[in-house]
Scaffold this motif. Structure first.
Motif, mmCIF file in Angstrom:
data_model
loop_
_atom_site.group_PDB
_atom_site.id
_atom_site.type_symbol
_atom_site.label_atom_id
_atom_site.label_comp_id
_atom_site.label_asym_id
_atom_site.label_seq_id
_atom_site.Cartn_x
_atom_site.Cartn_y
_atom_site.Cartn_z
ATOM 1 N N GLY A 161 -21.743 13.313 -41.713
ATOM 2 C CA GLY A 161 -22.536 12.788 -42.855
ATOM 3 C C GLY A 161 -21.719 12.690 -44.292
ATOM 4 N N TYR A 162 -22.291 12.311 -45.134
ATOM 5 C CA TYR A 162 -21.431 12.018 -46.289
ATOM 6 C C TYR A 162 -20.599 13.371 -46.907
ATOM 7 C CZ TYR A 162 -20.600 12.326 -51.456
ATOM 8 O OH TYR A 162 -19.805 12.670 -52.640
ATOM 9 N N TYR A 173 -16.671 13.161 -47.295
ATOM 10 C CA TYR A 173 -16.347 13.375 -48.736
ATOM 11 C C TYR A 173 -15.175 14.537 -48.640
ATOM 12 C CZ TYR A 173 -15.823 13.523 -53.698
ATOM 13 O OH TYR A 173 -15.050 13.540 -55.068
ATOM 14 N N ARG A 174 -15.449 15.592 -48.307
ATOM 15 C CA ARG A 174 -14.413 16.892 -48.162
ATOM 16 C C ARG A 174 -13.408 16.448 -47.237
ATOM 17 N NH1 ARG A 174 -18.927 20.115 -47.103
ATOM 18 N NH2 ARG A 174 -18.823 19.860 -44.710
ATOM 19 N N GLY A 175 -13.502 15.356 -46.084
ATOM 20 C CA GLY A 175 -12.344 15.181 -45.304
ATOM 21 C C GLY A 175 -11.376 14.293 -46.436
ATOM 22 N N TRP A 176 -12.062 13.534 -46.965
ATOM 23 C CA TRP A 176 -11.014 12.648 -47.726
ATOM 24 C C TRP A 176 -10.332 13.511 -48.720
ATOM 25 C CZ3 TRP A 176 -12.123 12.807 -53.291
ATOM 26 C CH2 TRP A 176 -11.205 12.083 -54.167
ATOM 27 N N LYS A 177 -11.121 14.471 -49.495
ATOM 28 C CA LYS A 177 -10.471 15.510 -50.504
ATOM 29 C C LYS A 177 -9.385 16.223 -50.001
ATOM 30 C CE LYS A 177 -12.119 17.437 -54.809
ATOM 31 N NZ LYS A 177 -13.207 17.872 -55.426
ATOM 32 N N ALA A 178 -9.655 16.658 -48.779
ATOM 33 C CA ALA A 178 -8.498 17.323 -47.879
ATOM 34 C C ALA A 178 -7.158 16.554 -47.613
ATOM 35 C CB ALA A 178 -9.068 18.133 -46.471
ATOM 36 N N ASP A 179 -7.519 15.616 -47.398
ATOM 37 C CA ASP A 179 -6.197 14.625 -46.880
ATOM 38 C C ASP A 179 -6.385 13.141 -47.248
ATOM 39 O OD1 ASP A 179 -4.214 13.367 -45.753
ATOM 40 O OD2 ASP A 179 -5.107 13.525 -43.677
ATOM 41 N N THR A 224 -12.519 -0.769 -61.341
ATOM 42 C CA THR A 224 -12.606 -0.144 -60.066
ATOM 43 C C THR A 224 -12.852 -0.943 -58.925
ATOM 44 O OG1 THR A 224 -14.951 0.381 -59.868
ATOM 45 C CG2 THR A 224 -13.156 1.868 -61.279
ATOM 46 N N GLY A 225 -13.621 -2.185 -59.055
ATOM 47 C CA GLY A 225 -13.694 -3.285 -57.995
ATOM 48 C C GLY A 225 -14.813 -2.982 -57.135
ATOM 49 N N TRP A 226 -14.999 -1.578 -57.064
ATOM 50 C CA TRP A 226 -16.059 -0.960 -56.076
ATOM 51 C C TRP A 226 -16.580 0.192 -56.499
ATOM 52 C CZ3 TRP A 226 -15.247 3.263 -52.913
ATOM 53 C CH2 TRP A 226 -13.862 3.921 -52.720
ATOM 54 N N ALA A 227 -17.550 0.579 -56.008
ATOM 55 C CA ALA A 227 -18.736 1.779 -56.427
ATOM 56 C C ALA A 227 -17.784 2.979 -56.648
ATOM 57 C CB ALA A 227 -19.979 1.972 -55.629
ATOM 58 N N ILE A 228 -18.065 3.707 -57.731
ATOM 59 C CA ILE A 228 -17.346 5.012 -57.996
ATOM 60 C C ILE A 228 -18.319 6.073 -57.291
ATOM 61 C CG2 ILE A 228 -16.454 6.688 -59.859
ATOM 62 C CD1 ILE A 228 -16.466 4.088 -61.621
ATOM 63 N N ALA A 229 -19.809 5.795 -57.855
ATOM 64 C CA ALA A 229 -20.772 6.581 -57.176
ATOM 65 C C ALA A 229 -21.795 5.826 -56.595
ATOM 66 C CB ALA A 229 -21.398 7.343 -58.337
ATOM 67 N N ALA A 230 -22.256 6.253 -55.413
ATOM 68 C CA ALA A 230 -23.329 5.498 -54.761
ATOM 69 C C ALA A 230 -24.105 6.353 -53.889
ATOM 70 C CB ALA A 230 -22.816 4.344 -54.009
ATOM 71 N N ASN A 231 -25.432 5.864 -53.128
ATOM 72 C CA ASN A 231 -25.847 6.334 -52.059
ATOM 73 C C ASN A 231 -25.251 5.822 -50.841
ATOM 74 O OD1 ASN A 231 -27.499 7.823 -50.442
ATOM 75 N ND2 ASN A 231 -29.269 7.647 -51.833
ATOM 76 N N PRO A 232 -24.468 6.473 -50.115
ATOM 77 C CA PRO A 232 -23.877 5.640 -48.853
ATOM 78 C C PRO A 232 -24.857 5.346 -47.659
ATOM 79 C CG PRO A 232 -23.066 7.938 -49.221
ATOM 80 C CD PRO A 232 -24.077 7.714 -50.087
ATOM 81 N N ALA A 233 -25.583 4.193 -47.842
ATOM 82 C CA ALA A 233 -26.583 4.125 -46.963
ATOM 83 C C ALA A 233 -26.288 3.928 -45.683
ATOM 84 C CB ALA A 233 -27.419 2.831 -47.385
ATOM 85 N N GLY A 234 -24.680 3.300 -45.350
ATOM 86 C CA GLY A 234 -24.112 3.201 -44.384
ATOM 87 C C GLY A 234 -23.938 4.328 -43.581
ATOM 88 N N GLU A 274 -25.349 7.674 -44.663
ATOM 89 C CA GLU A 274 -26.519 8.226 -44.498
ATOM 90 C C GLU A 274 -27.299 8.265 -45.626
ATOM 91 O OE1 GLU A 274 -27.158 12.574 -44.779
ATOM 92 O OE2 GLU A 274 -25.108 13.013 -45.719
ATOM 93 N N LEU A 275 -28.677 8.275 -45.990
ATOM 94 C CA LEU A 275 -29.285 7.980 -47.134
ATOM 95 C C LEU A 275 -29.553 9.498 -47.696
ATOM 96 C CD1 LEU A 275 -31.989 5.245 -47.088
ATOM 97 C CD2 LEU A 275 -30.123 5.403 -48.608
#
Ligand code: COA
Ligand code: AMP
Length: 631
Positions: free
Chosen positions: A2-3, A7-13, A393-403, A405-406
């Motif tokens: 899930g999101y 997101y946590r995975g990105w933050k960790a590495d 930024t060229g792409w979304a800073i904040a969004a609802n990542p539908a791909g 999970e909504l």
């Protein structure tokens, strides 16, 4: 996954996250370092990678056997024409134009200015530049010649590619006279121009300088993709800042591809073969990321739409395009929906079309008001996703990542930060504020791949504009809140940039134009609330002492001047003559207070005001022209 986990995975590495995401791209040589922090606070992504954006957007799909798949659908309700270009055909067209440009000396690092309406040739031109490693700079057609000239002088292009005209409902806009005027005005002259002749207004060509699109390419040897470095610029896109001089946002090749590929799947839920439609314009960042590069890198079908949400021919035109072309994911600005809602409040025209392919509606470019979101949800019966981003930024800073999970929708919030963005709300001292408090929205450095690397030829301005106010952060220029669930809400700009129909405009640039009028002693431009366009510019003009001329006539001249100098897109139509402008004792014009008066909101005279009586005078002058509007 899930999101929250992603997101946590990105933050960790973070580097591991983007190294993995980079596998979606075909590299000539993959990057080993991923993130280069050696020049912090300037960062580089995939700097040691070698790649080509055009190869990833076009050739690789053909090589993988998808040459027959539709890359671009052109749909113009203004001309009544529709056409399709397959990936195979797109490769031929792009390689041929690139070959012709190369024969004329355009190569890696050279700039090419593109001034074109919503025709597929605009994408062909962008991709041809990308193929050669040349840097394109697309200028929106609604800008007038002087704005085009400013961009030519900053980018110093070797070539300019334009169409003979653009088409607005009920009006042909000849582009070529504007190109000629801009080149006359500019100090830096392009060596040559390529002009796409459209039948609605054919252009006169300047012998020796201008070439007709087809003739220019005749016999050209198709060009191969030129390898470029991950941090080599793909394009420059000028956007409005506080002052009149536009900022040339530089987008590097490598990170841009990686980030866009990630967003297509994870935010927009789009994969190869799907139909994605972004109803914007190639002149804006949305057009760069999501009409041209994003969908093509993903191997999807993109729609180039030459029309408006209403009047071409009616408020059902969006539904027709979605139904006819089987659009899965659709992206536009809230203002477009407000325009449709005004014409067809019950959305009766929706019933005329089969919208069963549509899975998501995405909105961006301005704050999405809850009324508009609810109206769209009710009538389209799909998730309506507000997302927040910027040219930079060229792409979304904040969004609802539908791909992925909504997440539950909270009206008025573009949902949560995307991986790559550590969004913080800061006070004036640059300290993080507690949850739920309004402050400056900043992003902890480094920004993720795909965001701007610098401003063209203006690194000091880049650092000063974005990286200085809050050391260690990127300053977004927006004010907002993060709530206890981590949802971001964007409330307003902290600078003098205004947002008119999803278009970002500088009030400073309009003030410079007004100040050049011979009868104007002093002026201010602010954004006032507008039901359709979100905001509209409003001018406050103080005349030279002794000027006895008719005020309405002067205002008409000012309106004309802004249209001629900046362009119709500025939508500058309202101004009022006042005796004095409200200022602080140190001379700063109190634009915020003027805006509140014009919008009919409560206001308080700041303690630093020079003469509070002026606010009453401003209020009276506005009342004379019908402000604040009764809603
Ligand atoms: N070339 C020349 N002129 C242009 C132009 C172009 N590419 N684009 C717009 N203009 C002109 C328009 O004709 C209009 O001129 P006018 O003052 O003579 O009427 C003016 O610039 C303002 O244009 P626009 O903002 O499009 O307003 P509009 O009143 O014609 O239409 C909307 C209102 C809401 C329908 C329209 O703004 C819209 O579709 N907005 C969606 C915005 C969007 O997609 N933004 C991109 C970010 S996601
Ligand atoms: P632009 O660079 O033209 O894309 O404009 C970017 C600006 O538009 C942002 O800084 C915001 O002020 C505004 N903006 C864009 N999207 C949103 C959104 N979803 N909600 C609120 N404001 C937005």
């Amino acid at each position: 996954m899930g999101y929250a986990e992603i997101y946590r995975g990105w933050k960790a590495d973070p580097e591991g996250f983007w190294r993995k995401a980079a596998e979606a791209i075909d590299w000539i040589e993959p990057s080993r370092a991923v993130l280069d922090s050696s020049r912090a606070p300037l960062y580089g992504w995939f700097a040691d990678g070698v790649c080509n954006t055009c190869f990833n957007a076009v050739d690789r799909h053909v090589l993988a056997g998808h040459g027959e798949r539709t890359a671009i659908i052109h749909d113009s309700p203004i001309t009544g024409t529709k056409s399709e270009i397959s990936y195979g055909e797109l490769r031929e067209r792009v390689a041929r134009l690139a070959g012709a440009l190369a024969e004329r000396g355009v190569g890696k690092g050279d700039r090419v200015v593109i001034y074109m309406p919503m025709v597929p040739e605009a994408l062909v031109a962008m991709l041809a530049c990308a193929r050669l490693g040349a840097v394109h700079s697309v200028v929106f057609g609604g800008f007038a010649a002087p704005e085009l000239a400013v961009r030519i002088d900053d980018a110093r292009p070797k070539a300019l590619i334009a169409a003979s005209c653009g088409l607005e409902p009920g009006r042909v806009v000849p582009y070529k006279p504007m190109v000629d005027a801009a080149i006359d005005l500019a100090q830096s002259k392009p060596e040559f121009c390529v002009i796409l002749q459209r039948d609605q207004a054919r252009a006169d060509l300047v012998a020796g300088r201008d070439h007709e699109w087809e003739a220019f390419q005749e016999g050209a040897v198709p060009a191969d993709c030129v390898p470029v470095g991950g941090m080599d610029p793909l394009y420059i896109l000028y956007t409005s800042g506080t002052t009149g001089a536009p900022k040339g946002v530089v987008r590097p090749n490598g990170g841009h591809m990686v980030a866009l590929a990630w967003t297509m799947k994870n935010i927009y839920g789009v994969e190869a073969g799907d139909v994605f439609w972004s109803a914007s314009d190639v002149g804006w960042v949305v057009g760069h990321s999501y009409i041209c590069y994003g969908p093509l890198i993903a191997g999807a079908t993109t729609i180039v739409f030459e029309g408006k949400p209403v009047g071409t021919p009616d408020a059902g035109t969006f539904w027709r395009v979605i139904a006819e072309h089987g659009v899965k994911s659709f992206f536009t600005a809230p203002t477009a929906f407000r325009a449709i809602k005004r014409e067809d409040p019950e959305a009766k025209l929706v019933g005329d079309y089969d919208l069963s392919t549509l899975q998501y509606l995405f909105l961006a470019g301005e704050r999405a008001d809850p009324d508009t979101i609810e109206w769209a949800q009710r009538h389209l019966k799909v998730p309506v996703i507000d997302h927040w981003w910027q040219t930079e930024t060229g792409w979304a800073i904040a969004a609802n990542p539908a791909g992925i999970e909504l997440l539950p929708v909270k009206l008025g919030s573009p949902t949560v930060p995307m991986p790559g963005y550590d969004v913080q709300i800061l006070n004036e001292a640059g300290e993080p504020l507690p949850t739920g408090q309004l402050g400056a929205v900043a992003i902890r450095l480094p920004l993720p791949p795909g965001t701007l690397s610098t401003l063209w030829n203006a690194e000091a301005r880049f650092v000063k504009s974005y990286l200085t106010t809050y050391p260690g952060y990127y300053e977004t220029g927006d004010a907002g809140i993060i709530d206890a669930d981590g949802y971001v809400s964007i409330m307003a700009r902290t600078d003098d940039v205004i947002n008119v129909a999803g278009h970002r405009l500088s009030t400073g640039a309009m003030e410079e134009v007004l100040a050049s009028h011979p009868d104007v002693a002093e002026c201010a431009v602010i954004g006032v609330a507008d039901e359709l366009k979100g905001q509209l510019p409003m001018g406050f003009i103080c005349l030279n002492r002794g000027c006895e001329r008719d005020h309405d006539e002067i205002i008409r001249e000012c309106v004309k001047l802004v249209r001629e100098r900046i362009g119709p897109v500025a939508a500058f139509k309202a101004a009022v003559v006042v005796d004095r402008l409200p200022k602080t004792r140190s001379g700063k014009i109190l634009r915020g207070v003027m805006g509140r008066i014009a919008d009919g909101q409560e206001y308080k005279a700041p303690a630093t005001i020079d003469d509070p009586a002026i606010l009453g005078e401003i209020s009276e002058s506005l009342a004379q022209i019908g402000y604040p509007h009764a809603h």
